[in-house]
Enzyme design. Structure first.
Site, PDB file in Angstrom:
ATOM      1  N   ASP A 272       0.827  -1.212   0.000  1.00  0.00           N
ATOM      2  CA  ASP A 272       0.000   0.000   0.000  1.00  0.00           C
ATOM      3  C   ASP A 272       0.862   1.263   0.000  1.00  0.00           C
ATOM      4  O   ASP A 272       1.986   1.258   0.503  1.00  0.00           O
ATOM      5  CB  ASP A 272      -0.910  -0.030   1.237  1.00  0.00           C
ATOM      6  CG  ASP A 272      -2.099   0.899   1.105  1.00  0.00           C
ATOM      7  OD1 ASP A 272      -2.332   1.422  -0.007  1.00  0.00           O
ATOM      8  OD2 ASP A 272      -2.797   1.115   2.110  1.00  0.00           O
TER       9      ASP A 272
ATOM     10  N   ASN B 221     -10.880  -2.572  -5.429  1.00  0.00           N
ATOM     11  CA  ASN B 221     -10.137  -1.563  -6.188  1.00  0.00           C
ATOM     12  C   ASN B 221     -10.802  -1.224  -7.527  1.00  0.00           C
ATOM     13  O   ASN B 221     -10.471  -0.206  -8.149  1.00  0.00           O
ATOM     14  CB  ASN B 221      -8.676  -1.999  -6.409  1.00  0.00           C
ATOM     15  CG  ASN B 221      -7.823  -1.935  -5.153  1.00  0.00           C
ATOM     16  OD1 ASN B 221      -6.891  -2.722  -4.969  1.00  0.00           O
ATOM     17  ND2 ASN B 221      -8.126  -0.986  -4.271  1.00  0.00           N
TER      18      ASN B 221
HETATM   19  C1  IPE Z   1      -5.379  -2.657  -0.220  1.00  0.00           C
HETATM   20  O1  IPE Z   1      -5.068  -1.309  -0.333  1.00  0.00           O
HETATM   21  C2  IPE Z   1      -5.303  -3.311  -1.559  1.00  0.00           C
HETATM   22  C3  IPE Z   1      -3.964  -3.431  -2.134  1.00  0.00           C
HETATM   23  C4  IPE Z   1      -2.853  -3.068  -1.554  1.00  0.00           C
HETATM   24  C5  IPE Z   1      -3.911  -4.018  -3.444  1.00  0.00           C
HETATM   25  P1  IPE Z   1      -6.200  -0.200  -0.479  1.00  0.00           P
HETATM   26  O2  IPE Z   1      -5.504   1.105  -0.555  1.00  0.00           O
HETATM   27  O3  IPE Z   1      -7.116  -0.530  -1.597  1.00  0.00           O
HETATM   28  O4  IPE Z   1      -7.023  -0.368   0.883  1.00  0.00           O
HETATM   29  P2  IPE Z   1      -7.835   0.665   1.750  1.00  0.00           P
HETATM   30  O5  IPE Z   1      -8.823   1.331   0.835  1.00  0.00           O
HETATM   31  O6  IPE Z   1      -6.847   1.646   2.314  1.00  0.00           O
HETATM   32  O7  IPE Z   1      -8.471  -0.152   2.829  1.00  0.00           O
HETATM   33  C1  IPE Z   2      -1.580   0.334  -3.367  1.00  0.00           C
HETATM   34  O1  IPE Z   2      -1.360   1.700  -3.391  1.00  0.00           O
HETATM   35  C2  IPE Z   2      -1.756  -0.249  -4.748  1.00  0.00           C
HETATM   36  C3  IPE Z   2      -3.130  -0.654  -5.058  1.00  0.00           C
HETATM   37  C4  IPE Z   2      -4.155  -0.616  -4.260  1.00  0.00           C
HETATM   38  C5  IPE Z   2      -3.363  -1.129  -6.417  1.00  0.00           C
HETATM   39  P1  IPE Z   2      -2.567   2.744  -3.372  1.00  0.00           P
HETATM   40  O2  IPE Z   2      -2.971   3.026  -4.763  1.00  0.00           O
HETATM   41  O3  IPE Z   2      -3.667   2.256  -2.484  1.00  0.00           O
HETATM   42  O4  IPE Z   2      -1.855   3.996  -2.732  1.00  0.00           O
HETATM   43  P2  IPE Z   2      -2.463   5.014  -1.691  1.00  0.00           P
HETATM   44  O5  IPE Z   2      -2.987   4.218  -0.535  1.00  0.00           O
HETATM   45  O6  IPE Z   2      -3.547   5.766  -2.400  1.00  0.00           O
HETATM   46  O7  IPE Z   2      -1.316   5.881  -1.300  1.00  0.00           O
HETATM   47 MG    MG Z   3      -4.097   2.483  -0.505  1.00  0.00          MG
END
Ligand code: IPE
Ligand code: IPE
Ligand code: MG
Length: 234
Positions: free
Chosen positions: A16, A64
């Protein structure tokens, strides 16, 4: 890294913070995802060298798909190009690639690239890289339940046959339980990642954003893991 460190058999990483990493640098979120993907490659090779047998990474959750189409499209194209481009590196390093998640509604190009890399690496005996793509822990439990109900309906199993071994066999992958779950970027939640497999896992949370979660950062997680006293209820 200390030579006497215990190496967990199965590690999960909730990768993340790609978006925030990019925003802080004045870059687009897509550039953050690209940096995250590059980092995953280096990290996977490092863990393979350390002798980690199973590495499950959360690449894209079922939730996502709620993101803007532009970001989802970029990620899908990134998966295709990564699976094609990194193929040789993974082969050279004996890494075996598996996938966990639902096929629907992934597009054909992604599904083909997934099949190709899975098929090509299936006989590799190094680290098993389980890529959780369009993955949700709750959907996995729903899908497992349906598979087991079908076996029951077809008289392949009896009610008494349902146990943790049978449940594990009917998950997306029949892997050993997670020993260590790492989440980057400061969020303190599972976000639907492998809750069944994480029943007795140790958790490591760090504020470091995933593109910056390098070998040194991983060593810190490993050190923390080595200080934990795992009793499994005993
Ligand atoms: C979890 O991260 C999913 C992945 C790392 C692929 P998200 O950024 O989607 O999760 P939330 O929304 O913070 O719970
Ligand atoms: C994790 O990074 C990757 C995926 C969920 C695909 P994020 O896209 O959630 O990054 P933040 O949380 O917005 O920084
Ligand atoms: Mg995230």
């Amino acid at each position: 890294m200390n030579e006497n460190m215990k190496i967990p058999q199965h590690i999960g990483i909730i990768m993340d913070g790609n978006g925030r990493w990019a925003t802080r640098r004045g870059l687009t979120r897509s550039e953050g995802h690209r940096a995250g993907a590059d980092n995953l490659k280096s990290l996977c090779l490092y863990l393979n060298k350390l002798g980690v047998k199973y590495l499950s990474v959360y690449a894209f959750s079922t939730e996502n798909f709620k993101r803007e189409k532009k970001e989802v499209d970029y990620l899908m194209n990134l998966f295709v190009s990564m699976f094609k481009k990194e193929f040789n590196v993974l082969m050279d390093n004996n890494v075996k690639v598996l996938f966990s998640g639902r096929k629907e509604p992934l597009n054909k190009k992604v599904l083909v690239a997934m099949d190709e890399i899975k098929e090509a690496t299936k006989n590799n005996t190094g680290c098993c890289l389980n890529i959780c793509l369009n993955y949700g822990g709750q959907s996995e439990i729903v899908d497992m339940t349906k598979k087991i109900c079908a076996l029951y309906k077809e008289n392949v199993i009896e009610l008494e046959d349902i146990d943790v071994t049978l449940i594990n066999k009917n998950l997306y992958q029949d892997l050993p339980p997670l020993d260590l779950v790492i989440r980057t970027s400061g969020e303190l939640r599972l976000s639907n990642f492998m809750m069944y497999q994480a029943s007795y896992a140790e958790f490591y949370f760090t504020d470091t954003l995933f593109p910056d979660f390098n070998e040194r950062e991983f060593d810190k997680a490993l050190e923390a893991f080595n200080k934990r006293n795992r009793t499994f209820g005993g």
